[in-house]
Enzyme design. Structure first.
Site, mmCIF file in Angstrom:
data_model
loop_
_atom_site.group_PDB
_atom_site.id
_atom_site.type_symbol
_atom_site.label_atom_id
_atom_site.label_comp_id
_atom_site.label_asym_id
_atom_site.label_seq_id
_atom_site.Cartn_x
_atom_site.Cartn_y
_atom_site.Cartn_z
ATOM 1 N N ASP A 34 0.856 -1.041 0.106
ATOM 2 C CA ASP A 34 -0.169 0.064 -0.028
ATOM 3 C C ASP A 34 0.876 1.094 0.005
ATOM 4 O O ASP A 34 1.831 1.368 -0.583
ATOM 5 C CB ASP A 34 -0.869 0.010 1.174
ATOM 6 C CG ASP A 34 -2.307 0.424 0.811
ATOM 7 O OD1 ASP A 34 -2.254 1.838 0.669
ATOM 8 O OD2 ASP A 34 -3.426 0.071 0.963
ATOM 9 N N HIS A 81 2.417 2.136 -2.977
ATOM 10 C CA HIS A 81 1.367 3.366 -3.495
ATOM 11 C C HIS A 81 2.145 4.344 -3.472
ATOM 12 O O HIS A 81 1.386 5.539 -3.638
ATOM 13 C CB HIS A 81 0.184 3.220 -2.796
ATOM 14 C CG HIS A 81 -0.644 1.959 -3.150
ATOM 15 N ND1 HIS A 81 -2.072 2.001 -2.576
ATOM 16 C CD2 HIS A 81 -0.525 0.772 -3.766
ATOM 17 C CE1 HIS A 81 -2.268 0.647 -3.228
ATOM 18 N NE2 HIS A 81 -1.317 -0.011 -3.806
#
Length: 452
Positions: free
Chosen positions: A258, A284
């Site tokens: 993430d 991310h």
């Protein structure tokens, strides 16, 4: 324990120019040990043997922490081939450091009952409050730290042990949560109201949920951290500072499933943060949000490589929990192979919540000396014509400008004075300044292998 941000005079000049952390930050030192805990378990390439999964070290570890004096460390050491510890949740103490020696791994328990806030509340999918205690936590524990060249492994990809039998993995709950409610799984490290907390040289792996959450504090140093977790591990944010000030993240290497870093201004503002000399791989990217209600400001990101992250430079929020993000500068950033190298999004749909009126506004955002390669989409999406994005591209180049897609709405863009080789055009947007030819320094020395 004193913190810092200097390794040589050359770096000192760069840090002084870029830093927003108001502390004088120097490289941390591992304190002397008040007690040396010897490993009693042996782990191989596949981790612990099944017979050792109930041999928890929690009691002796917690006893050592509680009995250690401020300014000292509890050292986790190997012993005659034994190299592993197994713990359920433990609580940090003010002024005490956990020091994990090289070659030693501290494993988190796979039994969800060890993490329950209430009986049966952990290891399930259910909406509502967080049902699991973190593996390592502290509240009001100033001057604590986690250091050393060893590993802390949350084992998010390993099967949970429910009543002695293997069940699904922590991460499988995350995959199922899209249709079955929020996954109730433990975060690896959570520190709240804990000023001057330090992570130094430690490797964190396989968190079941977020790796590091730091909230409501003044003084957070991350130096030489390695986070090494698979790209498909859901919701495994790397470092998430929230509602805090005076933060430095430096000399660190992060890859996870993430956000590599996510700055969250939810219940309180985040300000005076320096992200300097770091490398991100998959994940991310360098994120702000999604919570920005209380504001995010005085952020400096300098000398960062993002190599294969899904997003690169990313600010995200939504009208239920948005606020003002301003005075944010990205300087000397290299991005390659990202699907979304630059994204400012005020309608973040991945985390919808009921409510309205808390509108995201991004102003005084500066990209300086940013080099992008590998194509992708550049998105600047303000909320509406009143709540606009204000951004400056000062020395920003794309390797092949025509290969990029642009999605621009309600943005006021300033070009220059450094070279910019693209001119995005979008809905209700303005542009000023002059596009100027020129080249920026290459990124060849920025992209380095993840350290093994």
């Amino acid at each position: 324990m004193r913190n810092a941000l200097v390794v040589g005079l050359g770096m000192l000049a760069a840090v002084a120019a870029a830093a927003q952390d108001t502390r004088v930050v120097t490289e941390p030192k591992i304190p002397a040990a008040c007690v040396v805990l010897k490993a009693e378990l042996t782990a191989g390439a596949k981790g612990l043997d099944a017979a050792d999964e109930t041999k928890l070290d929690t009691v002796r570890v917690q006893k050592a922490i509680d009995g250690c004096g401020e300014g000292n460390a509890v050292e986790f050491a190997g012993d005659a081939g034994k190299n592993a510890f197994l713990i359920a949740p433990i609580t940090m103490k003010a002024g005490v450091t956990l020091a994990v020696d090289k070659g030693v791994t501290v494993y988190g328990s796979r039994n969800p009952r060890d993490y329950d806030d209430e009986l049966g509340s952990c290891g399930i999918n259910k909406d509502g409050k967080q049902g699991c205690r973190p593996l390592i936590s502290g509240r009001g524990t100033a001057n604590a730290g986690i250091m050393g060249d060893g590993v802390i492994d949350g084992r998010g990809g390993s099967k949970m042990l429910v009543e002695g039998k293997e069940s699904s993995t922590w991460w499988e709950l995350g995959y199922q949560s899209k249709t079955m409610g929020h996954q109730q799984v433990p975060r690896l490290i959570v520190m709240d109201h804990s000023d001057n907390f330090t992570l130094y040289r430690i490797t964190l792996k396989n968190a079941a949920f977020f790796h590091v959450t730091y909230s409501n504090g003044d003084g957070f140093t991350v130096w030489g951290l390695k986070i090494d977790t698979p790209a498909n591990a859901p919701n495994t944010d790397g470092v998430d500072p929230g509602s805090s000030k005076n933060i430095t993240v430096t000399e660190s290497f992060i890859r996870d499933g993430d956000d590599d870093i996510a700055i969250k201004g939810g219940s309180g503002p985040v300000t005076n943060m320096s992200v300097i000399h770091n490398h991100f791989y998959y994940g991310h990217g360098m994120s702000i949000g999604s919570e920005t209600t209380a504001g995010v400001s005085k952020i400096r990101v300098t000398d960062l490589s993002l190599d294969g992250t899904t997003w690169g430079i990313r600010i995200k929020s939504e009208q239920a929990y948005g606020g003002l993000v301003h005075d944010v500068v990205y300087d000397d950033v290299c991005i390659r192979g990202s699907k979304n190298p630059i994204l400012l999004d005020t309608n973040y749909s991945a985390n919808p919540k009921p409510g309205a009126g808390k509108i995201p506004v991004y102003q005084d955002i500066v990209l300086h000396n940013v080099r992008v390669s590998g194509g992708g989409k550049i998105q600047l999406s303000a909320f509406d014509s009143t709540h606009r994005i204000g951004i400056q591209f000062d020395g920003v180049t794309l390797d092949a400008p025509t290969s990029y897609k642009f999605d621009i709405h309600h943005a006021d863009i300033t070009f220059g004075p450094g070279p910019v080789n693209f001119r995005p055009i979008g809905e209700d947007s303005t542009a000023r300044g002059t596009l100027k030819n020129g080249t920026l320094s290459g990124c060849g020395d920025k992209f380095v292998p993840f350290p093994q």
